[in-house]
Design a protein around this motif. Structure first.
Motif, PDB file in Angstrom:
ATOM      1  N   ALA A  28       0.929  -7.521  -9.135  1.00  0.00           N
ATOM      2  CA  ALA A  28       1.673  -7.158 -10.338  1.00  0.00           C
ATOM      3  C   ALA A  28       1.774  -5.644 -10.525  1.00  0.00           C
ATOM      4  O   ALA A  28       2.828  -5.125 -10.885  1.00  0.00           O
ATOM      5  CB  ALA A  28       1.023  -7.801 -11.566  1.00  0.00           C
ATOM      6  N   LYS A  29       0.691  -4.931 -10.287  1.00  0.00           N
ATOM      7  CA  LYS A  29       0.689  -3.480 -10.508  1.00  0.00           C
ATOM      8  C   LYS A  29       1.447  -2.713  -9.428  1.00  0.00           C
ATOM      9  O   LYS A  29       2.047  -1.677  -9.709  1.00  0.00           O
ATOM     10  CB  LYS A  29      -0.741  -2.959 -10.630  1.00  0.00           C
ATOM     11  CG  LYS A  29      -1.364  -3.306 -11.960  1.00  0.00           C
ATOM     12  CD  LYS A  29      -2.726  -2.693 -12.134  1.00  0.00           C
ATOM     13  CE  LYS A  29      -3.276  -3.080 -13.493  1.00  0.00           C
ATOM     14  NZ  LYS A  29      -4.598  -2.536 -13.732  1.00  0.00           N
ATOM     15  N   LEU A  30       1.407  -3.210  -8.201  1.00  0.00           N
ATOM     16  CA  LEU A  30       2.109  -2.501  -7.125  1.00  0.00           C
ATOM     17  C   LEU A  30       3.630  -2.569  -7.312  1.00  0.00           C
ATOM     18  O   LEU A  30       4.337  -1.660  -6.914  1.00  0.00           O
ATOM     19  CB  LEU A  30       1.691  -3.057  -5.761  1.00  0.00           C
ATOM     20  CG  LEU A  30       0.280  -2.674  -5.342  1.00  0.00           C
ATOM     21  CD1 LEU A  30      -0.165  -3.469  -4.123  1.00  0.00           C
ATOM     22  CD2 LEU A  30       0.176  -1.183  -5.065  1.00  0.00           C
ATOM     23  N   LYS A  31       4.127  -3.631  -7.909  1.00  0.00           N
ATOM     24  CA  LYS A  31       5.537  -3.777  -8.293  1.00  0.00           C
ATOM     25  C   LYS A  31       6.536  -3.525  -7.170  1.00  0.00           C
ATOM     26  O   LYS A  31       7.697  -3.275  -7.418  1.00  0.00           O
ATOM     27  CB  LYS A  31       5.882  -2.858  -9.469  1.00  0.00           C
ATOM     28  CG  LYS A  31       5.205  -3.213 -10.759  1.00  0.00           C
ATOM     29  CD  LYS A  31       5.662  -2.315 -11.875  1.00  0.00           C
ATOM     30  CE  LYS A  31       4.918  -2.646 -13.153  1.00  0.00           C
ATOM     31  NZ  LYS A  31       5.347  -1.828 -14.262  1.00  0.00           N
ATOM     32  N   ASN A  32       6.107  -3.518  -5.929  1.00  0.00           N
ATOM     33  CA  ASN A  32       7.051  -3.213  -4.849  1.00  0.00           C
ATOM     34  C   ASN A  32       7.088  -4.331  -3.824  1.00  0.00           C
ATOM     35  O   ASN A  32       7.370  -4.101  -2.670  1.00  0.00           O
ATOM     36  CB  ASN A  32       6.657  -1.891  -4.180  1.00  0.00           C
ATOM     37  CG  ASN A  32       5.259  -1.931  -3.582  1.00  0.00           C
ATOM     38  OD1 ASN A  32       4.525  -2.894  -3.762  1.00  0.00           O
ATOM     39  ND2 ASN A  32       4.882  -0.895  -2.872  1.00  0.00           N
ATOM     40  N   HIS A  33       6.762  -5.554  -4.299  1.00  0.00           N
ATOM     41  CA  HIS A  33       6.724  -6.691  -3.393  1.00  0.00           C
ATOM     42  C   HIS A  33       5.806  -6.361  -2.209  1.00  0.00           C
ATOM     43  O   HIS A  33       6.248  -6.260  -1.076  1.00  0.00           O
ATOM     44  CB  HIS A  33       8.135  -7.068  -2.935  1.00  0.00           C
ATOM     45  CG  HIS A  33       9.060  -7.345  -4.077  1.00  0.00           C
ATOM     46  ND1 HIS A  33       9.751  -6.348  -4.715  1.00  0.00           N
ATOM     47  CD2 HIS A  33       9.374  -8.492  -4.694  1.00  0.00           C
ATOM     48  CE1 HIS A  33      10.473  -6.880  -5.679  1.00  0.00           C
ATOM     49  NE2 HIS A  33      10.263  -8.182  -5.693  1.00  0.00           N
ATOM     50  N   PRO A  34       4.528  -6.164  -2.497  1.00  0.00           N
ATOM     51  CA  PRO A  34       3.602  -5.684  -1.467  1.00  0.00           C
ATOM     52  C   PRO A  34       3.326  -6.716  -0.373  1.00  0.00           C
ATOM     53  O   PRO A  34       3.420  -7.924  -0.600  1.00  0.00           O
ATOM     54  CB  PRO A  34       2.327  -5.403  -2.261  1.00  0.00           C
ATOM     55  CG  PRO A  34       2.397  -6.337  -3.416  1.00  0.00           C
ATOM     56  CD  PRO A  34       3.857  -6.418  -3.771  1.00  0.00           C
ATOM     57  N   THR A  35       2.971  -6.215   0.787  1.00  0.00           N
ATOM     58  CA  THR A  35       2.493  -7.057   1.878  1.00  0.00           C
ATOM     59  C   THR A  35       1.021  -7.361   1.617  1.00  0.00           C
ATOM     60  O   THR A  35       0.383  -6.717   0.765  1.00  0.00           O
ATOM     61  CB  THR A  35       2.615  -6.337   3.233  1.00  0.00           C
ATOM     62  OG1 THR A  35       1.750  -5.189   3.212  1.00  0.00           O
ATOM     63  CG2 THR A  35       4.043  -5.906   3.532  1.00  0.00           C
ATOM     64  N   ALA A  36       0.468  -8.289   2.376  1.00  0.00           N
ATOM     65  CA  ALA A  36      -0.965  -8.582   2.251  1.00  0.00           C
ATOM     66  C   ALA A  36      -1.782  -7.325   2.551  1.00  0.00           C
ATOM     67  O   ALA A  36      -2.782  -7.046   1.886  1.00  0.00           O
ATOM     68  CB  ALA A  36      -1.360  -9.721   3.189  1.00  0.00           C
ATOM     69  N   GLU A  37      -1.323  -6.533   3.524  1.00  0.00           N
ATOM     70  CA  GLU A  37      -2.035  -5.299   3.884  1.00  0.00           C
ATOM     71  C   GLU A  37      -2.014  -4.298   2.727  1.00  0.00           C
ATOM     72  O   GLU A  37      -3.020  -3.639   2.458  1.00  0.00           O
ATOM     73  CB  GLU A  37      -1.436  -4.681   5.139  1.00  0.00           C
ATOM     74  CG  GLU A  37      -1.676  -5.485   6.407  1.00  0.00           C
ATOM     75  CD  GLU A  37      -0.788  -6.727   6.547  1.00  0.00           C
ATOM     76  OE1 GLU A  37       0.297  -6.790   5.911  1.00  0.00           O
ATOM     77  OE2 GLU A  37      -1.180  -7.653   7.267  1.00  0.00           O
ATOM     78  N   ASN A  38      -0.871  -4.191   2.034  1.00  0.00           N
ATOM     79  CA  ASN A  38      -0.789  -3.316   0.863  1.00  0.00           C
ATOM     80  C   ASN A  38      -1.780  -3.761  -0.213  1.00  0.00           C
ATOM     81  O   ASN A  38      -2.440  -2.942  -0.851  1.00  0.00           O
ATOM     82  CB  ASN A  38       0.606  -3.315   0.246  1.00  0.00           C
ATOM     83  CG  ASN A  38       1.707  -2.813   1.125  1.00  0.00           C
ATOM     84  OD1 ASN A  38       2.800  -3.362   1.120  1.00  0.00           O
ATOM     85  ND2 ASN A  38       1.456  -1.764   1.899  1.00  0.00           N
ATOM     86  N   ILE A  39      -1.851  -5.057  -0.405  1.00  0.00           N
ATOM     87  CA  ILE A  39      -2.746  -5.628  -1.418  1.00  0.00           C
ATOM     88  C   ILE A  39      -4.198  -5.356  -1.037  1.00  0.00           C
ATOM     89  O   ILE A  39      -5.002  -4.947  -1.880  1.00  0.00           O
ATOM     90  CB  ILE A  39      -2.473  -7.138  -1.577  1.00  0.00           C
ATOM     91  CG1 ILE A  39      -1.041  -7.344  -2.118  1.00  0.00           C
ATOM     92  CG2 ILE A  39      -3.501  -7.790  -2.489  1.00  0.00           C
ATOM     93  CD1 ILE A  39      -0.493  -8.740  -1.944  1.00  0.00           C
ATOM     94  N   ILE A  40      -4.531  -5.560   0.224  1.00  0.00           N
ATOM     95  CA  ILE A  40      -5.901  -5.306   0.702  1.00  0.00           C
ATOM     96  C   ILE A  40      -6.273  -3.847   0.494  1.00  0.00           C
ATOM     97  O   ILE A  40      -7.361  -3.548  -0.018  1.00  0.00           O
ATOM     98  CB  ILE A  40      -6.031  -5.716   2.185  1.00  0.00           C
ATOM     99  CG1 ILE A  40      -5.944  -7.241   2.310  1.00  0.00           C
ATOM    100  CG2 ILE A  40      -7.322  -5.178   2.796  1.00  0.00           C
ATOM    101  CD1 ILE A  40      -5.665  -7.744   3.719  1.00  0.00           C
ATOM    102  N   ASP A  41      -5.386  -2.923   0.859  1.00  0.00           N
ATOM    103  CA  ASP A  41      -5.653  -1.492   0.672  1.00  0.00           C
ATOM    104  C   ASP A  41      -5.897  -1.168  -0.802  1.00  0.00           C
ATOM    105  O   ASP A  41      -6.808  -0.406  -1.142  1.00  0.00           O
ATOM    106  CB  ASP A  41      -4.484  -0.648   1.192  1.00  0.00           C
ATOM    107  CG  ASP A  41      -4.383  -0.670   2.708  1.00  0.00           C
ATOM    108  OD1 ASP A  41      -5.355  -1.075   3.374  1.00  0.00           O
ATOM    109  OD2 ASP A  41      -3.307  -0.287   3.220  1.00  0.00           O
ATOM    110  N   TYR A  42      -5.091  -1.734  -1.675  1.00  0.00           N
ATOM    111  CA  TYR A  42      -5.210  -1.496  -3.111  1.00  0.00           C
ATOM    112  C   TYR A  42      -6.536  -2.046  -3.636  1.00  0.00           C
ATOM    113  O   TYR A  42      -7.256  -1.374  -4.379  1.00  0.00           O
ATOM    114  CB  TYR A  42      -4.032  -2.147  -3.839  1.00  0.00           C
ATOM    115  CG  TYR A  42      -4.014  -1.929  -5.319  1.00  0.00           C
ATOM    116  CD1 TYR A  42      -3.396  -0.806  -5.862  1.00  0.00           C
ATOM    117  CD2 TYR A  42      -4.602  -2.839  -6.192  1.00  0.00           C
ATOM    118  CE1 TYR A  42      -3.371  -0.604  -7.235  1.00  0.00           C
ATOM    119  CE2 TYR A  42      -4.582  -2.647  -7.553  1.00  0.00           C
ATOM    120  CZ  TYR A  42      -3.968  -1.523  -8.073  1.00  0.00           C
ATOM    121  OH  TYR A  42      -3.944  -1.318  -9.427  1.00  0.00           O
ATOM    122  N   ILE A  43      -6.865  -3.253  -3.243  1.00  0.00           N
ATOM    123  CA  ILE A  43      -8.070  -3.925  -3.731  1.00  0.00           C
ATOM    124  C   ILE A  43      -9.344  -3.246  -3.236  1.00  0.00           C
ATOM    125  O   ILE A  43     -10.317  -3.151  -3.973  1.00  0.00           O
ATOM    126  CB  ILE A  43      -8.041  -5.412  -3.330  1.00  0.00           C
ATOM    127  CG1 ILE A  43      -7.055  -6.133  -4.232  1.00  0.00           C
ATOM    128  CG2 ILE A  43      -9.417  -6.053  -3.424  1.00  0.00           C
ATOM    129  CD1 ILE A  43      -6.901  -7.575  -3.937  1.00  0.00           C
TER     130      ILE A  43
END
Length: 138
Positions: free
Chosen positions: A29-44
């Motif tokens: 929800a916060k990334l708002k850019n339709h993130p990939t799983a890798e983007n989500i992992i990096d953020y988390i």
């Protein structure tokens, strides 16, 4: 969707409210850019270093399965995630792979009317979501 609503949706889906599910949904929800799983992992990993990569994938699959997230596939077969569950379409830039949401009630009506007239035999349409491919010009 607001976090309290998301918690209610988890309950209604029969899923436990866990810190991992909350963190992963928040990331999408916060990334708002339709993130990939890798983007989500990096953020988390910045806030929750103890959440494993395997957990992220399992939670994403579970949230998609329970219709709390949507998968969005790009032309290059990259899987991305979307927290917006109401009907909308996507503008996909082939140059940058950027995806933006596109909402147009007139287009939705046109599509609905078209398929009501067509009456595809032996097939029940649940949803139509377009991915409009092009290039964003600045």
């Amino acid at each position: 969707m607001p976090m309290e609503y998301f918690r209610d949706q988890l309950r209604q889906s029969g899923l436990k409210i866990t810190p991992q599910r909350i963190a992963i949904y928040e990331a999408v929800a916060k990334l708002k850019n339709h993130p990939t799983a890798e983007n989500i992992i990096d953020y988390i990993k910045k806030k929750h270093p103890n959440i494993s990569v395997g957990t992220v994938y399992k939670v994403l699959d579970s949230l998609v399965e329970h219709q709390l997230l949507k998968k969005v596939k790009t032309d290059k077969d990259v899987m991305r995630y979307d927290a917006i569950m109401h009907r909308h379409h996507h503008l996909y830039c082939t140059e940058t792979e950027r995806i933006e949401d596109f909402e147009d009630t007139d287009l939705d009506k046109l599509i609905t009317q078209y398929f009501e007239k067509k009456k595809i035999k032996g097939f029940k349409i649940k949803d139509v979501a377009l991915q409009i491919t092009g290039e964003f010009k600045n």
